[in-house]
Design a protein around this motif. Sequence first.
Motif, PDB file in Angstrom:
ATOM      1  N   GLY A   1     -23.690  -4.474 -12.721  1.00 48.69           N
ATOM      2  CA  GLY A   1     -22.385  -4.134 -12.544  1.00 48.69           C
ATOM      3  C   GLY A   1     -22.516  -2.847 -11.688  1.00 48.69           C
ATOM      4  O   GLY A   1     -23.463  -1.961 -11.818  1.00 48.69           O
ATOM      5  N   ASP A   2     -21.556  -2.560 -10.676  1.00 48.74           N
ATOM      6  CA  ASP A   2     -21.449  -1.427  -9.878  1.00 48.74           C
ATOM      7  C   ASP A   2     -20.497  -0.290 -10.016  1.00 48.74           C
ATOM      8  O   ASP A   2     -19.175  -0.713  -9.581  1.00 48.74           O
ATOM      9  CB  ASP A   2     -21.553  -2.105  -8.277  1.00 48.74           C
ATOM     10  N   ASP A   3     -20.763   0.773 -10.440  1.00 49.79           N
ATOM     11  CA  ASP A   3     -20.059   1.624 -10.746  1.00 49.79           C
ATOM     12  C   ASP A   3     -19.356   2.291  -9.258  1.00 49.79           C
ATOM     13  O   ASP A   3     -18.317   2.829  -9.187  1.00 49.79           O
ATOM     14  CB  ASP A   3     -20.803   2.846 -11.566  1.00 49.79           C
ATOM     15  N   GLY A   4     -20.245   2.478  -8.445  1.00 47.87           N
ATOM     16  CA  GLY A   4     -20.122   2.836  -7.127  1.00 47.87           C
ATOM     17  C   GLY A   4     -19.021   2.249  -6.447  1.00 47.87           C
ATOM     18  O   GLY A   4     -18.041   2.712  -5.838  1.00 47.87           O
ATOM     19  N   ASN A   5     -18.800   0.933  -6.672  1.00 45.38           N
ATOM     20  CA  ASN A   5     -17.676   0.102  -6.214  1.00 45.38           C
ATOM     21  C   ASN A   5     -16.313  -0.048  -7.026  1.00 45.38           C
ATOM     22  O   ASN A   5     -15.521  -0.474  -6.521  1.00 45.38           O
ATOM     23  CB  ASN A   5     -18.150  -1.204  -5.936  1.00 45.38           C
ATOM     24  N   GLY A   6     -16.492   0.687  -8.039  1.00 45.25           N
ATOM     25  CA  GLY A   6     -15.394   0.889  -9.092  1.00 45.25           C
ATOM     26  C   GLY A   6     -15.207  -0.666  -9.841  1.00 45.25           C
ATOM     27  O   GLY A   6     -14.027  -1.346 -10.007  1.00 45.25           O
ATOM     28  N   THR A   7     -16.314  -1.680  -9.861  1.00 44.56           N
ATOM     29  CA  THR A   7     -16.015  -3.005 -10.198  1.00 44.56           C
ATOM     30  C   THR A   7     -16.833  -3.299 -11.280  1.00 44.56           C
ATOM     31  O   THR A   7     -16.926  -4.533 -11.847  1.00 44.56           O
ATOM     32  CB  THR A   7     -16.707  -3.886  -9.120  1.00 44.56           C
ATOM     33  N   MET A   8     -17.466  -2.266 -12.098  1.00 48.96           N
ATOM     34  CA  MET A   8     -18.091  -2.521 -13.418  1.00 48.96           C
ATOM     35  C   MET A   8     -17.507  -3.477 -14.287  1.00 48.96           C
ATOM     36  O   MET A   8     -18.254  -4.169 -14.896  1.00 48.96           O
ATOM     37  CB  MET A   8     -18.679  -0.835 -13.937  1.00 48.96           C
ATOM     38  N   ASP A   9     -16.338  -3.192 -14.698  1.00 47.89           N
ATOM     39  CA  ASP A   9     -15.593  -3.860 -15.765  1.00 47.89           C
ATOM     40  C   ASP A   9     -15.575  -5.426 -15.451  1.00 47.89           C
ATOM     41  O   ASP A   9     -16.065  -6.177 -15.975  1.00 47.89           O
ATOM     42  CB  ASP A   9     -14.276  -3.290 -16.207  1.00 47.89           C
ATOM     43  N   GLU A  10     -15.140  -5.624 -14.169  1.00 43.78           N
ATOM     44  CA  GLU A  10     -15.015  -6.969 -13.577  1.00 43.78           C
ATOM     45  C   GLU A  10     -16.267  -7.684 -13.349  1.00 43.78           C
ATOM     46  O   GLU A  10     -16.477  -8.838 -13.815  1.00 43.78           O
ATOM     47  CB  GLU A  10     -14.129  -6.914 -12.475  1.00 43.78           C
ATOM     48  N   ASP A  11     -17.419  -6.888 -12.766  1.00 42.70           N
ATOM     49  CA  ASP A  11     -18.654  -7.454 -12.725  1.00 42.70           C
ATOM     50  C   ASP A  11     -19.456  -7.761 -14.436  1.00 42.70           C
ATOM     51  O   ASP A  11     -19.914  -9.045 -14.586  1.00 42.70           O
ATOM     52  CB  ASP A  11     -19.665  -6.274 -12.358  1.00 42.70           C
ATOM     53  N   PHE A  12     -18.970  -7.133 -15.299  1.00 37.05           N
ATOM     54  CA  PHE A  12     -19.475  -7.291 -16.623  1.00 37.05           C
ATOM     55  C   PHE A  12     -18.746  -8.562 -17.131  1.00 37.05           C
ATOM     56  O   PHE A  12     -19.289  -9.436 -17.656  1.00 37.05           O
ATOM     57  CB  PHE A  12     -19.286  -5.992 -17.362  1.00 37.05           C
ATOM     58  N   LEU A  13     -17.497  -8.584 -17.050  1.00 33.87           N
ATOM     59  CA  LEU A  13     -16.724  -9.829 -17.539  1.00 33.87           C
ATOM     60  C   LEU A  13     -17.049 -10.854 -16.708  1.00 33.87           C
ATOM     61  O   LEU A  13     -17.488 -11.895 -17.487  1.00 33.87           O
ATOM     62  CB  LEU A  13     -15.302  -9.749 -17.226  1.00 33.87           C
ATOM     63  N   ALA A  14     -17.554 -11.102 -15.293  1.00 26.16           N
ATOM     64  CA  ALA A  14     -17.888 -12.095 -14.613  1.00 26.16           C
ATOM     65  C   ALA A  14     -19.575 -12.476 -15.253  1.00 26.16           C
ATOM     66  O   ALA A  14     -19.685 -13.722 -15.546  1.00 26.16           O
ATOM     67  CB  ALA A  14     -17.924 -11.983 -13.276  1.00 26.16           C
ATOM     68  N   TRP A  15     -20.141 -11.670 -15.588  1.00 18.32           N
ATOM     69  CA  TRP A  15     -21.296 -11.973 -16.114  1.00 18.32           C
ATOM     70  C   TRP A  15     -21.386 -12.674 -17.554  1.00 18.32           C
ATOM     71  O   TRP A  15     -22.070 -13.540 -17.607  1.00 18.32           O
ATOM     72  CB  TRP A  15     -22.529 -10.660 -16.141  1.00 18.32           C
ATOM     73  N   LYS A  16     -20.439 -12.016 -18.431  1.00 15.95           N
ATOM     74  CA  LYS A  16     -20.328 -12.341 -19.721  1.00 15.95           C
ATOM     75  C   LYS A  16     -19.980 -13.858 -19.661  1.00 15.95           C
ATOM     76  O   LYS A  16     -20.290 -14.785 -20.666  1.00 15.95           O
ATOM     77  CB  LYS A  16     -19.394 -11.524 -20.349  1.00 15.95           C
ATOM     78  N   ASP A  17     -18.928 -14.366 -18.709  1.00 13.55           N
ATOM     79  CA  ASP A  17     -18.538 -15.356 -18.632  1.00 13.55           C
ATOM     80  C   ASP A  17     -19.638 -16.496 -18.287  1.00 13.55           C
ATOM     81  O   ASP A  17     -19.563 -17.632 -18.966  1.00 13.55           O
ATOM     82  CB  ASP A  17     -17.370 -15.681 -17.625  1.00 13.55           C
ATOM     83  N   SER A  18     -20.474 -16.039 -17.466  1.00 15.38           N
ATOM     84  CA  SER A  18     -21.722 -17.029 -16.810  1.00 15.38           C
ATOM     85  C   SER A  18     -22.596 -17.107 -18.294  1.00 15.38           C
ATOM     86  O   SER A  18     -23.357 -18.385 -18.432  1.00 15.38           O
ATOM     87  CB  SER A  18     -22.402 -16.308 -15.946  1.00 15.38           C
ATOM     88  N   VAL A  19     -22.731 -15.766 -19.026  1.00 17.82           N
ATOM     89  CA  VAL A  19     -23.779 -16.157 -20.029  1.00 17.82           C
ATOM     90  C   VAL A  19     -22.973 -17.224 -21.070  1.00 17.82           C
ATOM     91  O   VAL A  19     -23.686 -18.153 -21.720  1.00 17.82           O
ATOM     92  CB  VAL A  19     -23.665 -14.693 -21.048  1.00 17.82           C
ATOM     93  N   PHE A  20     -21.695 -17.178 -21.330  1.00 23.10           N
ATOM     94  CA  PHE A  20     -21.098 -18.047 -22.382  1.00 23.10           C
ATOM     95  C   PHE A  20     -21.207 -19.477 -21.809  1.00 23.10           C
ATOM     96  O   PHE A  20     -21.088 -20.116 -22.628  1.00 23.10           O
ATOM     97  CB  PHE A  20     -19.496 -17.467 -22.579  1.00 23.10           C
ATOM     98  N   GLU A  21     -21.237 -19.520 -20.692  1.00 25.50           N
ATOM     99  CA  GLU A  21     -21.275 -20.930 -20.019  1.00 25.50           C
ATOM    100  C   GLU A  21     -22.707 -21.617 -20.079  1.00 25.50           C
ATOM    101  O   GLU A  21     -23.006 -22.660 -20.498  1.00 25.50           O
ATOM    102  CB  GLU A  21     -20.939 -21.033 -18.467  1.00 25.50           C
ATOM    103  N   SER A  22     -23.840 -20.651 -19.878  1.00 30.91           N
ATOM    104  CA  SER A  22     -24.995 -21.251 -20.299  1.00 30.91           C
ATOM    105  C   SER A  22     -25.330 -21.341 -21.635  1.00 30.91           C
ATOM    106  O   SER A  22     -25.912 -22.613 -22.409  1.00 30.91           O
ATOM    107  CB  SER A  22     -26.044 -19.908 -19.983  1.00 30.91           C
TER     108      SER A  22
END
Length: 680
Positions: A185-206
């Motif tokens: 997740g990248d706080d510098g880009n302001g995308t931390m929340d969305e990065d986390f959600l995308a990773w979490k979704d990929s974890v759930f898929e796995s």
Amino acid sequence: MALDTLDFTVMIAIAVAMIAYFAKNKIFGGDGTSAGFTASVGGETSRNLVETLQKNGKNTIVFFGSQTGTAEDYASKLAKELSSKFNLKVLIADLADYDYENFADVGDDILVFFLAATYGEGEPTDNAVDFFEFIDNEADNLSSLRYSVFGLGNSTYEFYNAMGKKINTRLEELGAERFAEYGEGDDGNGTMDEDFLAWKDSVFESLKNNLNFEEHEAVYQPNIELTEIEEMPLDDPHVSNGEPSKAYVTKANTDLTRGPFDHSHPYISKITHTKELFESKDRSCVHAEFDLSNTNLRYSTGDHIAIWPSNANENVDYFIKAFGLENKVDVVFELKALDTTITIPFYTPITYSAVIRHHLEISGSISRQFLSSIAQFAPDEETKKRTLEISGDKALFAEKIHDNYFNIANALLYLSNGQPWSNVPFEFLIESVPHLQSRYYSISSSSLSEKTNVHITAVVEAEKHGDQLVTGVVTNLLKDIEINQNKSSEKPIVTYDLNGPRKLFSNYKLPVHIRRSTFKLPSNPNTPVILIGPGTGIAPMRGFVRERVALKKNNDAKVGKTLLFYGCRNENEDFLYKNEWPEYAKVLGESFEFEVAFSRANPAKKVYVQQKLLERSQQINKLLEDGAYIYVCGDASKMARDVQNTLSNIISAERSVSEERGHEIIRSYKVQNRYQEDVW
Ligand code: FAD
């Protein structure tokens, strides 16, 4: 600030961490715990991880390495969903809470997640130091471990997500098996929340596709039980009215002027003096002085002070309205943990209003995940449908919620067309709304010239976005104090209960603790220093200059060159401590030089500190060759990186070396502690 599904177990881990730290005689240097938490242990704690897993029937661990609370918050969100959607039995664990000598015995029937933040210059968070020592130097074979990692970082820093990357690769080297992809997740880009959600979704898929777990619809399963105590009035001496720690309620055998004071127990400090520093109609910056003379709490120049917040009246009232809690505000309740690994996050018995005002972060932005998890309690089917639709669609969420700067109450009342969300269990709010964190301020005084007096310099965060008034919690509290204390005719944007619980804060007091910092002047006062602090980045620089003034005045010490670079909009609006600098120059003489960049003095030409640095390239290079130390304070997102690049370029040009070599030299100064940053 993300408002999101906060799993109660994280709070537990927080409290457990406190206990572990005290047991190990360590001070938790970060702000990974919520301000206002008073831990009361609800379960047994052990530093033996394998034993804890077995005893509590857990098959999943979510570790967090957190400095500001975000990794903890994400750990709790993840744990909540793993348990409600996949029936996993999750232990949320602060990395500091366990010993790792039997880590290799965590079997392959356990899923292990790491949510690890990178702090400062590619460093681990305070609570993760021992774990990194273990994987770096002690572990040899972790082949039975199954893991996944999410790193929290900021791409404006050089060593982006260094700690997440390190856990990921080091565990692989040690033979562990990654069961779901590595995420960042990248706080510098302001995308931390969305990065986390995308990773979490990929974890759930796995979990579904590779490990054959079945996903269910998430249904809230409380980890705590709330029981109202009708016979107990709010003025009962055992009832918390929002006191910042248990000791301030019970007062039993405690000298409240003696420490230790830290993230779990603050000192209630008198604010002896406040003043408005800006001469502007629209912007505000408060200078405040905290008196430590009646306590053993001390600081040294360059340290940070943490201020424990409470919420503004307007936000408290709106939150109460959003959840239809008007008849409950003074009702007293207690909490019971429903799982032995869970600790109650704050002292109870307590009132509903005390929790809302003093323990919950109610005014920050709301996250998609929070919306999606609260939808099940919507007041009607129509609202539920709308909430799920918006929370499930990134673009729609941005348009309808995020871009309108809605906080929880705003968003929910907007979605329900003004109907209160009275079905939401208060347990859910305690578990899901982030808890109020203390805010840090770089101390702008010197412990040499004002030993028991801490000064701060805080810009008030207040903006209007359409109809939405967006205000920062602590800075508006300070402004309200400044207005009242100075009987100013200004109107506060939002108002606070300045008396605090049981008048504990009356006559202008606030709970605080000191955080030791590594941002320190060289021990030899004769060493030249280059100070770069635009905006409120001037705060610790003022402390440094005052320190050198005191050294000169008191001991006639030989003081090295102090070259200070400051930046603001223009001379007559926001020039901080404008009248003080000539006074310091009188004492320090030629050893003190001050450069100011005015970004708005000439609309056709914005001038920033970087330009002022370039104008003095030769002098800067000479000072560095003479052993000067560099200090940078202020905005982490852009200024700190731009200043570093400018200094690398100066070295490269002045020494006729390549740009890459210029960067290397700056990096080597960092390693030698000759280039220090205090950025946020
Ligand atoms: P918060 O409540 O934390 O709000 C943060 C931001 O979010 C604000 O801009 C606010 O307007 C915005 N916001 C609020 N609600 C919403 C919403 N619903 N939607 C979208 N946005 C929203 N600051 C200084 O001024 N001086 C210092 O010397 C200083 N030193 C620091 C040193 C360190 C080590 C660190 C980590 C930080 C330092 N800071 C300093 C920053 C300081 O800690 C606070 O972050 C800052 O003052 C804002 O705090 P707040 O409680 O007023 O705002």
